[in-house]
Design a protein around this motif. Sequence first.
Motif, PDB file in Angstrom:
ATOM      1  N   ALA A 334       0.824  -1.204   0.000  1.00 45.32           N
ATOM      2  CA  ALA A 334       0.000   0.000   0.000  1.00 45.32           C
ATOM      3  C   ALA A 334       0.858   1.252   0.000  1.00 45.32           C
ATOM      4  CB  ALA A 334      -0.923  -0.008   1.225  1.00 45.32           C
ATOM      5  N   GLY A 335       1.935   1.250   0.779  1.00 42.72           N
ATOM      6  CA  GLY A 335       2.807   2.415   0.820  1.00 42.72           C
ATOM      7  C   GLY A 335       3.446   2.706  -0.520  1.00 42.72           C
ATOM      8  N   LEU A 336       3.908   1.658  -1.197  1.00 39.98           N
ATOM      9  CA  LEU A 336       4.521   1.865  -2.511  1.00 39.98           C
ATOM     10  C   LEU A 336       3.504   2.390  -3.521  1.00 39.98           C
ATOM     11  CD1 LEU A 336       6.801  -1.306  -2.731  1.00 39.98           C
ATOM     12  CD2 LEU A 336       7.520   1.067  -2.354  1.00 39.98           C
ATOM     13  N   VAL A 337       2.277   1.873  -3.451  1.00 40.64           N
ATOM     14  CA  VAL A 337       1.231   2.370  -4.351  1.00 40.64           C
ATOM     15  C   VAL A 337       0.918   3.831  -4.045  1.00 40.64           C
ATOM     16  CG1 VAL A 337      -1.181   2.118  -5.027  1.00 40.64           C
ATOM     17  CG2 VAL A 337       0.244   0.088  -4.718  1.00 40.64           C
ATOM     18  N   LEU A 338       0.861   4.172  -2.766  1.00 35.14           N
ATOM     19  CA  LEU A 338       0.551   5.549  -2.392  1.00 35.14           C
ATOM     20  C   LEU A 338       1.652   6.518  -2.803  1.00 35.14           C
ATOM     21  CD1 LEU A 338      -1.005   4.932   1.129  1.00 35.14           C
ATOM     22  CD2 LEU A 338      -2.159   5.980  -0.837  1.00 35.14           C
ATOM     23  N   CYS A 339       2.872   6.016  -2.890  1.00 33.52           N
ATOM     24  CA  CYS A 339       3.943   6.887  -3.380  1.00 33.52           C
ATOM     25  C   CYS A 339       3.728   7.247  -4.847  1.00 33.52           C
ATOM     26  CB  CYS A 339       5.303   6.192  -3.212  1.00 33.52           C
ATOM     27  SG  CYS A 339       5.874   6.119  -1.507  1.00 33.52           S
ATOM     28  N   GLY A 340       3.016   6.402  -5.570  1.00 33.52           N
ATOM     29  CA  GLY A 340       2.594   6.697  -6.932  1.00 33.52           C
ATOM     30  C   GLY A 340       3.723   7.123  -7.838  1.00 33.52           C
ATOM     31  N   ARG A 341       3.514   8.287  -8.439  1.00 32.93           N
ATOM     32  CA  ARG A 341       4.494   8.800  -9.387  1.00 32.93           C
ATOM     33  C   ARG A 341       5.432   9.809  -8.741  1.00 32.93           C
ATOM     34  NH1 ARG A 341       0.723   9.854 -14.782  1.00 32.93           N
ATOM     35  NH2 ARG A 341       0.000   7.689 -15.007  1.00 32.93           N
ATOM     36  N   ALA A 342       5.698   9.615  -7.487  1.00 32.23           N
ATOM     37  CA  ALA A 342       6.651  10.496  -6.798  1.00 32.23           C
ATOM     38  C   ALA A 342       8.005  10.406  -7.491  1.00 32.23           C
ATOM     39  CB  ALA A 342       6.773  10.081  -5.340  1.00 32.23           C
ATOM     40  N   PRO A 343       8.832  11.433  -7.347  1.00 24.77           N
ATOM     41  CA  PRO A 343      10.153  11.412  -7.989  1.00 24.77           C
ATOM     42  C   PRO A 343      10.965  10.186  -7.583  1.00 24.77           C
ATOM     43  CG  PRO A 343       9.674  13.585  -7.092  1.00 24.77           C
ATOM     44  CD  PRO A 343       8.593  12.681  -6.604  1.00 24.77           C
ATOM     45  N   ARG A 344      11.905   9.830  -8.434  1.00 21.67           N
ATOM     46  CA  ARG A 344      12.759   8.674  -8.157  1.00 21.67           C
ATOM     47  C   ARG A 344      13.459   8.801  -6.806  1.00 21.67           C
ATOM     48  NH1 ARG A 344      18.062   8.378  -8.851  1.00 21.67           N
ATOM     49  NH2 ARG A 344      18.050  10.295 -10.089  1.00 21.67           N
ATOM     50  N   THR A 345      13.749  10.019  -6.391  1.00 17.02           N
ATOM     51  CA  THR A 345      14.484  10.241  -5.149  1.00 17.02           C
ATOM     52  C   THR A 345      13.580  10.397  -3.936  1.00 17.02           C
ATOM     53  OG1 THR A 345      14.488  12.617  -5.613  1.00 17.02           O
ATOM     54  CG2 THR A 345      16.374  11.344  -6.393  1.00 17.02           C
ATOM     55  N   ASP A 346      12.303  10.105  -4.067  1.00 15.94           N
ATOM     56  CA  ASP A 346      11.351  10.269  -2.970  1.00 15.94           C
ATOM     57  C   ASP A 346      11.830   9.514  -1.729  1.00 15.94           C
ATOM     58  OD1 ASP A 346       8.817  10.916  -1.714  1.00 15.94           O
ATOM     59  OD2 ASP A 346       8.322   8.799  -2.000  1.00 15.94           O
ATOM     60  N   PRO A 347      12.025  10.193  -0.596  1.00 14.71           N
ATOM     61  CA  PRO A 347      12.548   9.511   0.607  1.00 14.71           C
ATOM     62  C   PRO A 347      11.590   8.475   1.177  1.00 14.71           C
ATOM     63  CG  PRO A 347      11.906  11.772   1.110  1.00 14.71           C
ATOM     64  CD  PRO A 347      11.843  11.643  -0.375  1.00 14.71           C
ATOM     65  N   ALA A 348      10.273   8.698   1.036  1.00 12.28           N
ATOM     66  CA  ALA A 348       9.316   7.726   1.568  1.00 12.28           C
ATOM     67  C   ALA A 348       9.423   6.403   0.817  1.00 12.28           C
ATOM     68  CB  ALA A 348       7.896   8.281   1.472  1.00 12.28           C
ATOM     69  N   ARG A 349       9.472   6.465  -0.499  1.00 13.92           N
ATOM     70  CA  ARG A 349       9.585   5.224  -1.269  1.00 13.92           C
ATOM     71  C   ARG A 349      10.921   4.541  -1.002  1.00 13.92           C
ATOM     72  NH1 ARG A 349       7.856   5.975  -7.066  1.00 13.92           N
ATOM     73  NH2 ARG A 349       9.711   7.287  -7.153  1.00 13.92           N
ATOM     74  N   ALA A 350      11.999   5.324  -0.897  1.00 18.33           N
ATOM     75  CA  ALA A 350      13.309   4.734  -0.610  1.00 18.33           C
ATOM     76  C   ALA A 350      13.282   3.982   0.721  1.00 18.33           C
ATOM     77  CB  ALA A 350      14.380   5.818  -0.584  1.00 18.33           C
ATOM     78  N   ALA A 351      12.662   4.582   1.739  1.00 15.72           N
ATOM     79  CA  ALA A 351      12.594   3.927   3.042  1.00 15.72           C
ATOM     80  C   ALA A 351      11.736   2.672   2.988  1.00 15.72           C
ATOM     81  CB  ALA A 351      12.055   4.902   4.084  1.00 15.72           C
ATOM     82  N   LEU A 352      10.617   2.742   2.259  1.00 13.36           N
ATOM     83  CA  LEU A 352       9.769   1.558   2.129  1.00 13.36           C
ATOM     84  C   LEU A 352      10.501   0.415   1.433  1.00 13.36           C
ATOM     85  CD1 LEU A 352       6.379   3.232   1.157  1.00 13.36           C
ATOM     86  CD2 LEU A 352       6.876   2.018   3.295  1.00 13.36           C
ATOM     87  N   VAL A 353      11.250   0.746   0.380  1.00 13.34           N
ATOM     88  CA  VAL A 353      12.010  -0.287  -0.325  1.00 13.34           C
ATOM     89  C   VAL A 353      13.086  -0.865   0.592  1.00 13.34           C
ATOM     90  CG1 VAL A 353      13.593  -0.719  -2.239  1.00 13.34           C
ATOM     91  CG2 VAL A 353      11.536   0.646  -2.611  1.00 13.34           C
ATOM     92  N   MET A 354      13.736  -0.001   1.382  1.00 13.34           N
ATOM     93  CA  MET A 354      14.782  -0.485   2.284  1.00 13.34           C
ATOM     94  C   MET A 354      14.215  -1.468   3.307  1.00 13.34           C
ATOM     95  SD  MET A 354      17.940  -0.439   3.344  1.00 13.34           S
ATOM     96  CE  MET A 354      18.737   1.066   2.737  1.00 13.34           C
ATOM     97  N   TRP A 355      13.196  -1.032   4.043  1.00 13.07           N
ATOM     98  CA  TRP A 355      12.660  -1.899   5.098  1.00 13.07           C
ATOM     99  C   TRP A 355      11.843  -3.052   4.516  1.00 13.07           C
ATOM    100  CZ3 TRP A 355      15.385  -1.329   9.093  1.00 13.07           C
ATOM    101  CH2 TRP A 355      15.840  -0.075   9.492  1.00 13.07           C
ATOM    102  N   GLY A 356      11.215  -2.826   3.365  1.00 13.70           N
ATOM    103  CA  GLY A 356      10.522  -3.926   2.704  1.00 13.70           C
ATOM    104  C   GLY A 356      11.494  -4.970   2.190  1.00 13.70           C
TER     105      GLY A 356
END
Length: 723
Positions: A334-356
């Motif tokens: 859900a978090g990755l979907v909510l990040c949507g089309r955020a920039p490649r450098t989006d810190p939220a998506r980076a953190a989700l990918v790290m902990w995921g």
Amino acid sequence: MTSATDPHPRPRAETVSADWPPPVPIAAPPDKTPRWSLPALLAILALAGVLYGWNLSGNSLNSFYSAAVYSGTQSWKAWFFGSLDAGNFLTVDKPPFALMVMGLSCRVFGFGTWQMMAPEIAAALGTIWILHTSVKRVFGHAAAAIAALVLALTPITVAINRDNNPDTILVLLMAGGAALALRAVRTDRLLPLLGSAVLFGLAFNTKMLQGYIALPAVFAVYVYASRLGWRKKAVNLALAAVALAVSSFWWATAVSLVPADDRPYIGGSTDGSAWNLIMGYNGLGRVLGGEGNGGGGGGGATFAGSAGIGRMFNDVLGGQISWLIPFAFLALVAGLVLCGRAPRTDPARAALVMWGGWLVLHYLTFAMAEGTMHPYYTTALAPGIAALTGAGGVMMFRAFRRGDARWSWVLPAGLAVTGVWAIVLLRRATGWNTWLWPVVGVVMVLAVVGLFVFRTAGSGTRARLLGVSVAAAIVAALAGPTAYAASPAFSATTGGMGGTNPTAGPSTGGGMGGPGGGRGGFGGNGPGGGQGGTQQGGRAGGEFPDGGGGAERMQPGGGDGELPQGGAPGGTNGAGTAPGGTGNAAGRPGGGMGGSVDSALISYLEKHQDGAKWLLAVSNSQSAGQLILSTHKPVISMWGFTGTDQAMTLARLKELVRKGELHYIQLGGGGMGGNSGLSQEITAWVQKNGTAVKASDYGTSGSSGSASGTTGTVYRLDPSDVG
């Protein structure tokens, strides 16, 4: 201007709408610290400190590691190599970083339970603080508080943090490495990336390849999310690789530079080298089996259930780690979907990918491992579960509040699944807190209903009721794991802590051998093995796959428990008991896998040691560790932990006897018989040239016969006996 820590960066002006950013009713903006944030963190740390440290002096520690820590306080050489004994005959089967930390504490403050465990508890609290800080920077204070609370209350994490196994320090180092990698992505600075590499290298020197499991996620996040150019990324990653290699292999390199005759045999290896230990027993052997780890589901199946994708949810592991795994995976998606089309450098998506990535990689590794697999290994899953629960949970709540029909059921569905799974886990524990699962079900239903009713809170009262609903959902989700987590510290009948295989909560699975005692052997409570026991995960009485006796309430200690075959020695005999386990008297953490020590025989051996470096040579590291803690003298483990080490050869034994460094050797006694060829050769030579110690030599005047039986026989050897 958008804050660097804002998980929802403002879009371009032309796309700004009235509902951006989404409302955050349960958290202050990331750039403003709410008054409750620091007190909440301190309260969580205080709660964790109580769970990890309460009644610790009565806890069961691991004598295998306790003996090595004690030996390190007696010899700097033993401290560096991680030797089991201060005479430096054999090391433990792990690299020594965690032992070094505990050993330094005991050198400063003296050897004892608290002195040994203080660094472990500090490391556990440090992991909570690191995770809280890392999540807070990206997702806000509410997400950070939830993540810290989940980590603190994970049952298997509480259990292992009350034990002197190296996993607590391992998780601290890996969590620190992941947090620094995220900082490197966020700031584009090299130093945090190098720091991350160093911490993962130290994690390698704590439990070898297990310290590397999360590294692919670190690499992927840095390559994808960093704002640096590709050339600069490549240079930085190359420098980080150098830092990782140096911090990972400095110990193995140093060991290899010491001539074999001047260093102890490296336990767990097949040739006495650290490199063999890295590639074999502590390498792919853990995943694929073999190399002393069993195989084809052998070693792994007996400790944590059969290998397979659903292993984390089985009877042995389910109550230890799985409570929030379904919610964490949902939160990740859900978090990755909510990040949507955020920039490649989006810190939220980076953190989700790290902990995921952390969660997925650890989950798959532990679930599919065919080698030795203990329940407490799964504590490494906890930071990923906790971070995703906090971060993804808050993101799903914000989406839920926006009123978008696509997200109206995601968070409630996740909470419902969590409640149902908690009920399933609680009902597995027959007769244990039977009132709890109905309460969890009712509270979760009321919480989900409250979310829907008060979602569009307008007035202050409705907003407060929405907050109450959220709090109720958190309570319902954590009630089960909290009850499990509290058992090691506060319950005398459930959550029994065995140093070889610490777990929390009630008995729900057969684990290693199931209920009842196993095969008898060295230092047990009777010829037939232990008194039995039915604790989960193979605690007392079923400690090892093929046996292993032990008292129902085990004394501190035991080995690492990684025995693909054979049990800990147990058993007694009529003529005299060979040396066995030890208690926790006089602040000596130890004991475990056996029953009592025959104090008369020990006194005899000490009185007639006659200047020898080692008091006795025994077949395995468990017995040796118990004796070291009992006597505070070096004791030789001839065959190591799994019984496959080739540390003792006939030529080596003759040399030790000729030099007067060893006079007594114990043969037989069940447990791990060692390398059959070597042990048979040594047994034949000792029986031919040695003199059996008679019970009348150390027992009462009416005793007769030798110190033999199911525990084996103790022989005296002198230089004149060497041909």
